[in-house]
Design a protein around this motif. Structure first.
Motif, PDB file in Angstrom:
ATOM      1  N   ASN A 147       0.839  -1.200   0.000  1.00  0.00           N
ATOM      2  CA  ASN A 147       0.000   0.000   0.000  1.00  0.00           C
ATOM      3  C   ASN A 147       0.872   1.247   0.000  1.00  0.00           C
ATOM      4  O   ASN A 147       1.680   1.445   0.925  1.00  0.00           O
ATOM      5  CB  ASN A 147      -0.926   0.016   1.220  1.00  0.00           C
ATOM      6  CG  ASN A 147      -2.142  -0.869   1.015  1.00  0.00           C
ATOM      7  OD1 ASN A 147      -2.916  -0.681   0.083  1.00  0.00           O
ATOM      8  ND2 ASN A 147      -2.308  -1.853   1.882  1.00  0.00           N
TER       9      ASN A 147
ATOM     10  N   LEU B  53      -0.846   3.510  -5.212  1.00  0.00           N
ATOM     11  CA  LEU B  53      -1.404   2.158  -5.231  1.00  0.00           C
ATOM     12  C   LEU B  53      -2.008   1.835  -3.881  1.00  0.00           C
ATOM     13  O   LEU B  53      -1.369   2.034  -2.844  1.00  0.00           O
ATOM     14  CB  LEU B  53      -0.304   1.142  -5.576  1.00  0.00           C
ATOM     15  CG  LEU B  53      -0.742  -0.324  -5.629  1.00  0.00           C
ATOM     16  CD1 LEU B  53      -1.681  -0.555  -6.805  1.00  0.00           C
ATOM     17  CD2 LEU B  53       0.468  -1.243  -5.729  1.00  0.00           C
TER      18      LEU B  53
ATOM     19  N   ILE C  30      -4.313  -1.438  -2.115  1.00  0.00           N
ATOM     20  CA  ILE C  30      -4.827  -2.795  -2.287  1.00  0.00           C
ATOM     21  C   ILE C  30      -6.066  -2.932  -1.418  1.00  0.00           C
ATOM     22  O   ILE C  30      -5.980  -2.871  -0.183  1.00  0.00           O
ATOM     23  CB  ILE C  30      -3.767  -3.842  -1.902  1.00  0.00           C
ATOM     24  CG1 ILE C  30      -2.489  -3.625  -2.737  1.00  0.00           C
ATOM     25  CG2 ILE C  30      -4.298  -5.252  -2.116  1.00  0.00           C
ATOM     26  CD1 ILE C  30      -1.327  -4.488  -2.310  1.00  0.00           C
TER      27      ILE C  30
ATOM     28  N   PHE D 205      -6.879  -3.430  -6.997  1.00  0.00           N
ATOM     29  CA  PHE D 205      -5.801  -2.464  -7.130  1.00  0.00           C
ATOM     30  C   PHE D 205      -6.366  -1.125  -7.596  1.00  0.00           C
ATOM     31  O   PHE D 205      -6.930  -1.035  -8.690  1.00  0.00           O
ATOM     32  CB  PHE D 205      -4.745  -2.955  -8.110  1.00  0.00           C
ATOM     33  CG  PHE D 205      -4.201  -4.324  -7.784  1.00  0.00           C
ATOM     34  CD1 PHE D 205      -3.429  -4.519  -6.654  1.00  0.00           C
ATOM     35  CD2 PHE D 205      -4.486  -5.411  -8.583  1.00  0.00           C
ATOM     36  CE1 PHE D 205      -2.930  -5.773  -6.338  1.00  0.00           C
ATOM     37  CE2 PHE D 205      -4.005  -6.663  -8.284  1.00  0.00           C
ATOM     38  CZ  PHE D 205      -3.222  -6.850  -7.155  1.00  0.00           C
TER      39      PHE D 205
ATOM     40  N   GLY E 223      -2.374   1.909  -9.833  1.00  0.00           N
ATOM     41  CA  GLY E 223      -3.349   0.821  -9.883  1.00  0.00           C
ATOM     42  C   GLY E 223      -4.175   0.896 -11.156  1.00  0.00           C
ATOM     43  O   GLY E 223      -4.433  -0.129 -11.817  1.00  0.00           O
ATOM     44  N   ASN E 224      -4.606   2.101 -11.541  1.00  0.00           N
ATOM     45  CA  ASN E 224      -5.337   2.272 -12.801  1.00  0.00           C
ATOM     46  C   ASN E 224      -4.450   1.953 -13.993  1.00  0.00           C
ATOM     47  O   ASN E 224      -4.905   1.382 -14.993  1.00  0.00           O
ATOM     48  CB  ASN E 224      -5.859   3.703 -12.909  1.00  0.00           C
ATOM     49  CG  ASN E 224      -6.953   4.002 -11.903  1.00  0.00           C
ATOM     50  OD1 ASN E 224      -7.528   3.097 -11.314  1.00  0.00           O
ATOM     51  ND2 ASN E 224      -7.239   5.270 -11.676  1.00  0.00           N
TER      52      ASN E 224
ATOM     53  N   LYS F 151      -4.243  -1.811 -14.423  1.00  0.00           N
ATOM     54  CA  LYS F 151      -5.438  -2.379 -15.042  1.00  0.00           C
ATOM     55  C   LYS F 151      -5.415  -2.201 -16.558  1.00  0.00           C
ATOM     56  O   LYS F 151      -5.776  -3.112 -17.307  1.00  0.00           O
ATOM     57  CB  LYS F 151      -6.691  -1.713 -14.461  1.00  0.00           C
ATOM     58  CG  LYS F 151      -6.931  -2.007 -12.985  1.00  0.00           C
ATOM     59  CD  LYS F 151      -8.138  -1.233 -12.483  1.00  0.00           C
ATOM     60  CE  LYS F 151      -8.333  -1.424 -10.990  1.00  0.00           C
ATOM     61  NZ  LYS F 151      -9.463  -0.629 -10.457  1.00  0.00           N
TER      62      LYS F 151
ATOM     63  N   TYR G  96       0.019 -11.044  -6.208  1.00  0.00           N
ATOM     64  CA  TYR G  96       0.999 -10.155  -5.606  1.00  0.00           C
ATOM     65  C   TYR G  96       1.565 -10.742  -4.321  1.00  0.00           C
ATOM     66  O   TYR G  96       0.944 -11.563  -3.642  1.00  0.00           O
ATOM     67  CB  TYR G  96       0.398  -8.780  -5.335  1.00  0.00           C
ATOM     68  CG  TYR G  96      -0.584  -8.713  -4.188  1.00  0.00           C
ATOM     69  CD1 TYR G  96      -0.169  -8.371  -2.903  1.00  0.00           C
ATOM     70  CD2 TYR G  96      -1.941  -8.982  -4.391  1.00  0.00           C
ATOM     71  CE1 TYR G  96      -1.067  -8.303  -1.853  1.00  0.00           C
ATOM     72  CE2 TYR G  96      -2.839  -8.915  -3.347  1.00  0.00           C
ATOM     73  CZ  TYR G  96      -2.399  -8.578  -2.081  1.00  0.00           C
ATOM     74  OH  TYR G  96      -3.287  -8.513  -1.032  1.00  0.00           O
TER      75      TYR G  96
ATOM     76  N   GLY H 229       5.088   1.113  -7.571  1.00  0.00           N
ATOM     77  CA  GLY H 229       4.408   1.791  -6.475  1.00  0.00           C
ATOM     78  C   GLY H 229       5.279   2.908  -5.952  1.00  0.00           C
ATOM     79  O   GLY H 229       5.953   2.746  -4.926  1.00  0.00           O
TER      80      GLY H 229
END
Length: 606
Positions: free
Chosen positions: A220, A225, A227, A237, A242-243, A246, A258, A293
């Protein structure tokens, strides 16, 4: 005797010439094929060509040496290197041609050991001349996958005229991390037949990962990012990166698992003895395929991991509390004028008071002039109040008029400057640079990962520093001269999350740039594919879109006032009303004059 020699020579030629002819015909196809591939592939990309040959059989080794010699005579368009035992090569092994007769001979060359520090995927064209070619082929492809060699073609002779091209596709619909050999092309007499529907010598094997699993070392680190534990798959995520994850997973069609680095080590540290910790250790040991991250690019990390192109830049900044720089009530009252102006005004009032005292003591001389005007009336008039008793003398009235004008100018200037201060900022100018903070005896507050990043800076070495869990929380709840040093986005996220508007001030002088990237195992098969995607992400502005979806930068923007200065057109209604009232007053005044002569009006007013 001579006739016997002649007959013997004739018999010898009859035996040797077919062998030589068969040798030339058998290997001319291989030589022509290697030349074709080298010319079409290497020449277009300006890659360095490296030859390596090894064989368990001495005859095969001699044949390979002759083949290399013949190929080199045909290649005049590329930089060529010959890989020899016990000789260190200076150039990069970008495109490699290997001639072997077994897996043991291939393993003896050990190409992976020579390219294990590379941050790109090189290419291999392997000619395998073996009796049990299928088993040897399987071993070679297993070796390639184990060492992340993905761009590989193994040539196996089907006949003297036909060569089969084999490779492996690690991601297929039926199996992930598959190394089964796949026949992708055939060359006949040095020309591709393309009977298997591909025109690519080295097919792209990472266009679609077929939903296979990749392992990432994650933790985190909002806003980049987060989780979410109660979600599954890629939906767990969220955040800026995170985006991004994806979008990449959707493009390449892979699933993601992960691993969280143990002991809250997060990115990890590279120690002086070469050992590592955290995500860096997981990547180096290949327990994870990738990690990201807010992972800063650095030369030290690039030596143990392969880094993609940086796709986002932020800054490490210095942050101080605003409250120590807030104006006190007294400072707000005296702000509009400088010290010299205030001294001049006080001196002016001192003169007036002195003159008034003289008037009291010398009443017979000055009394008639000022007896009806007191100091309190002058001060009241200076502050905008009315004048109760007006003097009758013209000179005194003239002086009083000058006083009223002077008071109006001073009062208007004071009110306008005070209004500007109250509308825009109630804070003094804080320090602008790290050097100023050091000179003011500030203590720097930062976490250890940031400290390792900026510890070599001169200003930090000259100052004291502490390592709390949350630097911003620490400086907010502790009195004293403290300055937090941390990435700018972390500051913005803290302010946004905890609604700390107007609490912190970011110094205009940036400490150092921070380039975020994604890390992979050294010589990872993913590096080139992800590097291309991340270059597009950085140049297309997508990262800014994801940033705006997760962050609100307005918390540090200056307060904007939409109230524009009034113009005469805006006051037209007030002027109209004022004109009507003047007309009504004028009519009433006329009626009052007429009432002295008209009896019924006089009775009406009574």
């Amino acid at each position: 005797m001579s006739i016997f020699c002649i007959i013997s020579l004739m018999v010898l030629f009859q035996l040797v010439i077919p062998f030589i002819t068969n040798y030339d015909h058998e290997h001319l196809n291989v030589i022509s094929t290697i030349e074709y591939i080298t010319r079409t592939f290497t020449h277009q990309r300006q890659r360095t060509l490296t030859f390596s040959a090894n064989a368990e059989n001495k005859t095969a080794l001699s044949i390979f040496g002759d083949m290399v010699d013949r190929v080199l005579k045909r290649i005049d368009f590329a930089k060529v290197q010959i890989d020899q035992n016990n000789c260190e090569m200076i150039g990069l092994r970008e495109f490699n041609i290997l001639l072997v007769d077994s897996f043991k001979a291939f393993e003896h060359i050990d190409p992976a050991n020579k390219t294990k520090s590379y941050d790109f995927n090189e290419y291999y064209l392997i000619f395998l001349k073996a009796e049990n070619s299928k088993q040897e082929l399987l071993k070679i492809l297993d070796y390639c996958w184990k060492h992340y060699i993905i761009n590989v073609i193994v040539i196996v002779e089907q006949s003297s005229e036909v060569l089969n091209f084999y490779t492996y596709f690690p991601f297929s619909k039926l199996k992930c991390r598959n190394t089964e050999p796949v026949l992708i092309n055939q060359f006949k007499n040095g020309v591709p037949t393309n009977v298997y529907g591909t025109n690519h010598i080295f097919p792209n094997k990472l266009e679609n990962l077929q939903g296979c699993l990749l392992i990432a070392a994650l933790w985190n680190v909002p806003p980049y990012l987060r989780i979410v534990p109660n979600r599954t798959g890629l939906d767990q995520f969220v955040g800026i990166e995170g985006n991004m994850l994806k979008a990449i997973a959707k493009t390449l069609n892979f699933s993601l698992g992960y691993i969280t680095p143990p002991n809250d080590e997060e990115r990890g540290i590279i120690f002086p003895n070469g050992t590592t910790s955290g995500a860096t250790k997981l990547i180096e040991e290949r327990k994870a395929d990738l990690s990201f991250g807010c992972f800063r690019y650095s030369m030290a990390r690039a030596k143990v991991m392969s880094a993609a192109s940086p796709y986002y830049q932020t800054w490490v900044v210095s942050v101080v509390l605003k409250s120590p720089f807030k104006y006190t009530p007294i400072e707000i009252l005296v702000f509009p004028f400088t010290s010299s102006t205030w001294i001049s005004l006080l001196a002016f009032f001192g003169v007036i008071i002195s003159f008034r005292l003289l008037a009291i003591y010398y009443h017979k001389v000055l009394g008639p002039l000022l007896v009806k005007i007191t100091v309190s009336q002058l001060v009241s008039n200076f502050l905008g109040g009315p004048m109760a008793n007006l003097p009758k003398g013209n000179f005194i009235r003239c002086m009083l008029m000058l006083w009223v004008i002077f008071a109006f100018i001073i009062r208007s200037a004071y009110q306008s400057l005070l209004f500007t201060l109250l509308q825009h900022s109630l804070y003094k100018k804080p320090p602008k640079t790290l050097k100023e903070l050091v000179d003011l005896d500030y203590t720097f507050v930062l976490n250890k990962s940031t400290f390792y990043f900026v510890k070599d800076m001169l200003e930090i070495e000259q100052a004291q520093y502490i390592f709390p869990e949350s630097p911003l929380t620490f400086i907010e709840h502790n009195s004293g001269k403290f300055a937090a040093i941390m990435p700018q986005d972390f500051v913005r996220y803290f302010v946004m999350t905890y609604s700390k508007r107007e609490t912190f001030h970011i110094l205009s002088d940036k400490v150092v740039a921070l380039y975020n990237t994604m890390y992979f195992s050294k010589h990872s098969y993913l590096i080139d594919r992800f590097r291309g995607i991340l270059k597009y992400v950085g140049s297309s502005g997508l990262i800014n879109v994801w940033y705006s979806q997760n962050m609100h930068t307005s918390y540090f923007d200056a307060v904007k006032y939409d109230k524009e200065a009034l113009k005469l057109n805006n006051l037209k209604g007030a002027f109209d009303v004022y004109l009507v009232l003047l007309l009504v007053a004028f009519v009433v005044f006329l009626v009052e004059l007429l009432s002295k002569r008209v009896m019924w009006l006089k009775k009406l007013f009574k």
